[in-house]
Scaffold this motif. Structure first.
Motif, PDB file in Angstrom:
ATOM      1  N   LEU A  11      -4.152   8.206  -6.778  1.00  7.14           N
ATOM      2  CA  LEU A  11      -2.720   8.319  -7.019  1.00  7.14           C
ATOM      3  C   LEU A  11      -2.013   9.064  -5.898  1.00  7.14           C
ATOM      4  CD1 LEU A  11      -2.647   9.080 -10.838  1.00  7.14           C
ATOM      5  CD2 LEU A  11      -2.051   6.949  -9.697  1.00  7.14           C
ATOM      6  N   THR A  57      -1.427   1.826  -4.458  1.00  2.05           N
ATOM      7  CA  THR A  57      -0.736   3.032  -4.001  1.00  2.05           C
ATOM      8  C   THR A  57      -0.834   3.156  -2.483  1.00  2.05           C
ATOM      9  OG1 THR A  57      -2.709   4.422  -4.194  1.00  2.05           O
ATOM     10  CG2 THR A  57      -1.305   4.227  -6.149  1.00  2.05           C
ATOM     11  N   VAL A  78       4.101   3.596  -4.458  1.00  2.00           N
ATOM     12  CA  VAL A  78       3.503   2.289  -4.735  1.00  2.00           C
ATOM     13  C   VAL A  78       3.910   1.316  -3.640  1.00  2.00           C
ATOM     14  CG1 VAL A  78       3.482   0.347  -6.374  1.00  2.00           C
ATOM     15  CG2 VAL A  78       3.540   2.694  -7.222  1.00  2.00           C
ATOM     16  N   VAL A 116       4.574   8.419  -7.972  1.00  2.00           N
ATOM     17  CA  VAL A 116       3.502   7.829  -7.172  1.00  2.00           C
ATOM     18  C   VAL A 116       4.123   6.850  -6.186  1.00  2.00           C
ATOM     19  CG1 VAL A 116       1.398   6.446  -7.278  1.00  2.00           C
ATOM     20  CG2 VAL A 116       1.955   7.998  -9.155  1.00  2.00           C
TER      21      VAL A 116
END
Length: 129
Positions: free
Chosen positions: A71, A94, A82, A80
């Protein structure tokens, strides 16, 4: 035909790894960055994973399931980074995973394991003759 079945586990493992590396390559090439938030926790084969919820450019909601160590969170953060494919927004991972060396990803491990299985099978076949 019999030799094919001996190599089948190696071929399947190698194929899964190569298929997954294709997704990594696509995301590195044309991936769009966005922010996601940690959602629920899921368990698969007794391994914890976190569902990360994110939105694409059109605002549609998607999620990707990620191992906690991938993460890239510090402390009690919930945001997070992404990266998703704009042509297929549910293909995502990620930034932390994309920054890893290709061989340190789960897909890279599958390629290595597939090659090792093939080497062991080849050595066993050669040793039996």
């Amino acid at each position: 035909m019999g030799i094919f079945f001996v190599y089948l586990p190696a071929l399947v493992t190698l194929g899964l790894g190569i298929f997954g590396l294709g997704d990594v390559r696509i995301l590195r090439r044309r991936g769009v960055r966005t922010e996601g938030r940690c959602g629920g926790t899921s368990w698969n084969a007794n391994i914890a994973s976190i569902d990360v919820i994110y939105r694409d450019k059109s605002g549609e909601r998607h999620y990707v399931t990620i191992a906690p160590e991938d993460l890239g969170l510090v402390g009690d953060e919930s945001i997070v980074r992404v990266v998703y494919d704009p042509l297929k927004p549910n293909r995502a991972t990620t930034e932390t995973i994309l920054k890893k060396s290709i061989w340190k990803t789960q897909e890279g491990y599958l390629v290595i394991v597939g090659l090792c299985i093939a080497a062991v099978v080849t050595a066993a076949i050669a040793g039996s003759h």
